[in-house]
Design an enzyme around this catalytic site. Structure first.
Site, PDB file in Angstrom:
ATOM      1  N   GLU A  99      46.637  52.690  47.612  1.00 20.89           N
ATOM      2  CA  GLU A  99      45.206  52.409  47.487  1.00 20.89           C
ATOM      3  C   GLU A  99      44.363  53.508  48.143  1.00 20.89           C
ATOM      4  OE1 GLU A  99      44.550  48.518  49.077  1.00 20.89           O
ATOM      5  OE2 GLU A  99      45.865  47.560  47.623  1.00 20.89           O
ATOM      6  N   ASP A 104      45.680  42.828  42.522  1.00 15.11           N
ATOM      7  CA  ASP A 104      44.569  43.058  43.445  1.00 15.11           C
ATOM      8  C   ASP A 104      44.943  44.107  44.494  1.00 15.11           C
ATOM      9  OD1 ASP A 104      41.986  42.522  44.616  1.00 15.11           O
ATOM     10  OD2 ASP A 104      42.991  41.376  46.186  1.00 15.11           O
ATOM     11  N   ARG A 110      50.830  42.524  49.063  1.00 14.71           N
ATOM     12  CA  ARG A 110      50.738  43.939  49.388  1.00 14.71           C
ATOM     13  C   ARG A 110      51.272  44.749  48.217  1.00 14.71           C
ATOM     14  NH1 ARG A 110      47.430  43.372  52.769  1.00 14.71           N
ATOM     15  NH2 ARG A 110      47.496  43.994  54.964  1.00 14.71           N
ATOM     16  N   HIS A 125      41.282  45.304  45.431  1.00 12.81           N
ATOM     17  CA  HIS A 125      41.660  44.678  46.705  1.00 12.81           C
ATOM     18  C   HIS A 125      40.494  43.858  47.283  1.00 12.81           C
ATOM     19  CE1 HIS A 125      44.515  45.110  50.396  1.00 12.81           C
ATOM     20  NE2 HIS A 125      43.989  43.899  50.302  1.00 12.81           N
ATOM     21  N   ARG A 130      62.201  33.872  52.949  1.00 18.88           N
ATOM     22  CA  ARG A 130      63.366  34.189  53.787  1.00 18.88           C
ATOM     23  C   ARG A 130      64.259  32.971  54.002  1.00 18.88           C
ATOM     24  NH1 ARG A 130      60.269  36.956  58.717  1.00 18.88           N
ATOM     25  NH2 ARG A 130      58.820  35.312  58.087  1.00 18.88           N
ATOM     26  N   THR A 131      63.631  31.819  54.150  1.00 20.01           N
ATOM     27  CA  THR A 131      64.395  30.580  54.369  1.00 20.01           C
ATOM     28  C   THR A 131      63.732  29.428  53.627  1.00 20.01           C
ATOM     29  OG1 THR A 131      63.140  30.082  56.380  1.00 20.01           O
ATOM     30  CG2 THR A 131      65.221  31.277  56.657  1.00 20.01           C
ATOM     31  N   ARG A 162      50.843  30.346  54.498  1.00 15.52           N
ATOM     32  CA  ARG A 162      49.574  29.617  54.464  1.00 15.52           C
ATOM     33  C   ARG A 162      48.831  29.855  53.149  1.00 15.52           C
ATOM     34  NH1 ARG A 162      49.924  32.279  59.465  1.00 15.52           N
ATOM     35  NH2 ARG A 162      49.974  30.932  61.326  1.00 15.52           N
ATOM     36  N   ILE A 163      48.734  31.126  52.760  1.00 12.06           N
ATOM     37  CA  ILE A 163      48.021  31.441  51.520  1.00 12.06           C
ATOM     38  C   ILE A 163      48.807  30.947  50.324  1.00 12.06           C
ATOM     39  CG2 ILE A 163      47.168  33.316  50.067  1.00 12.06           C
ATOM     40  CD1 ILE A 163      46.656  34.906  52.668  1.00 12.06           C
ATOM     41  N   LEU A 191      55.710  31.675  50.427  1.00 14.79           N
ATOM     42  CA  LEU A 191      55.017  30.393  50.519  1.00 14.79           C
ATOM     43  C   LEU A 191      54.547  30.153  51.957  1.00 14.79           C
ATOM     44  CD1 LEU A 191      54.360  28.024  48.521  1.00 14.79           C
ATOM     45  CD2 LEU A 191      56.254  26.811  49.591  1.00 14.79           C
TER      46      LEU A 191
END
Length: 319
Positions: free
Chosen positions: A262, A257, A233, A280, A176-177, A155-156, A153
């Site tokens: 790749e 995606d 990723r 992608h 992570r937190t 920016r994107i 969670l």
């Protein structure tokens, strides 16, 4: 005044190359017949690198003893060994924020395509099956009533969550937190998130910490109605485990995606009926890629003008 020497390992957008030529002495490694010989000749003069997804660590840094900065194109930077750069006192920058909205749009589009099998329905029409066989079969999945778990969670991820809420989806997350000021329910483990949700949106960055984080156990926890979407990723998902989970009905479907190797995508994945794949293209609009390229240029200009980077990667606080 002498222009700083910059290395360009791979061809980049015209907006990048034109401005680099204006501000710097650019050495195009991708044009060299013998890259080793070129680096031996000019490596000591190079002070900056404009990096477009080229793997970089001690091997290349050894040829660039006076490098000060690597300005990377893209928000993800797992192709760069940041620890090696820190040890060599080389600044690393990336291009966050300017691609958030584009990738979030792609993520929601990919989710809709996957749940409603829109790509498969289009091919049904194009192949003449609508006239030959009748209407496309009713899709067994729907977006209505789904609960989305977001892995990553940032920016994107937040931009995706905002869009998903407008579609009526409930949002939970794992990272992570736990984040301050975020009202979405937090899960300390990825398996716990998968157990609570039926739609797993993967936005996590690559690297050792997230390698194959979405494994067989996570997919089993997601359940038979589960759908996995990955715009982060490819390395974050164990592709072999994903294929098995789809083949056995452990989960319902997937929209991808990004992939582990790749541009190579396993035939077994492509053969599955409820899998939607994109090459992608998450941030691949001309406008967004131009903005990303501009930030590469701006980071280099700022560094050599002021000694400060505009968008250093988080680890650079230790430099």
């Amino acid at each position: 005044m002498t222009k700083p020497d910059i290395l360009l390992p791979r061809k980049m957008l015209p907006i990048v190359e034109e401005q680099l030529d204006e501000a710097f002495t650019v050495h195009r490694l991708y044009e060299a017949d013998d890259r080793t010989a070129m680096l031996a000749q000019i490596g000591g003069r190079i002070r900056g690198v404009a990096n477009g997804f080229v793997a970089m660590g001690n091997t290349l840094l050894a040829d660039l003893p006076n490098a000060e900065i690597v300005a990377s194109f893209g928000v993800g930077y797992d192709h760069i060994n940041v620890a090696d750069c820190l040890a060599a006192k080389v600044m690393v920058t990336h291009t966050p924020d300017v691609l958030n909205e584009e990738v979030a749009d792609t993520a929601l589009g990919l989710l809709l395509m996957t749940v409603r099998e829109l790509g498969q329905a289009e091919q049904w029409l194009r192949a003449g099956a609508w006239t030959g066989k009748g209407p496309y079969p009713l899709t067994q999945a729907t977006l209505q009533g789904r609960r989305m778990g977001i892995f990553g969670l940032g920016r994107i991820g937040k931009a995706i969550a905002k869009r998903a809420e407008s579609f009526g989806l409930d949002i939970e997350y794992h990272g992570r937190t736990q984040q301050e000021g975020v009202d979405y329910p937090y899960h300390a483990t990825l398996t716990g998130l998968a157990e609570a949700c039926d739609t797993l949106m993967v936005v996590a960055p690559g690297g050792a910490a997230t390698h194959h984080a979405v494994n067989a156990d996570v997919l089993k926890a997601l359940g038979p109605n589960g759908i996995v979407i990955n715009v982060g990723r490819g390395s974050v998902i164990d592709e072999a485990a994903l294929i098995e989970a789809l083949e056995t009905g452990t989960i319902y479907g997937a929209g991808l995606d990004v992939f582990e190797d790749e541009p190579n995508v396993p035939e077994a994945l492509l053969a599955l009926p409820r899998v939607t794949v994109l090459p992608h293209v998450g941030s691949a609009s001309q406008a967004t890629r131009n903005s990303m390229g501009q930030l590469v240029v701006d980071n280099l200009k700022s560094w050599f003008a002021t000694g400060k980077a505009l968008t250093p990667v988080p680890e650079m606080t230790r430099l």
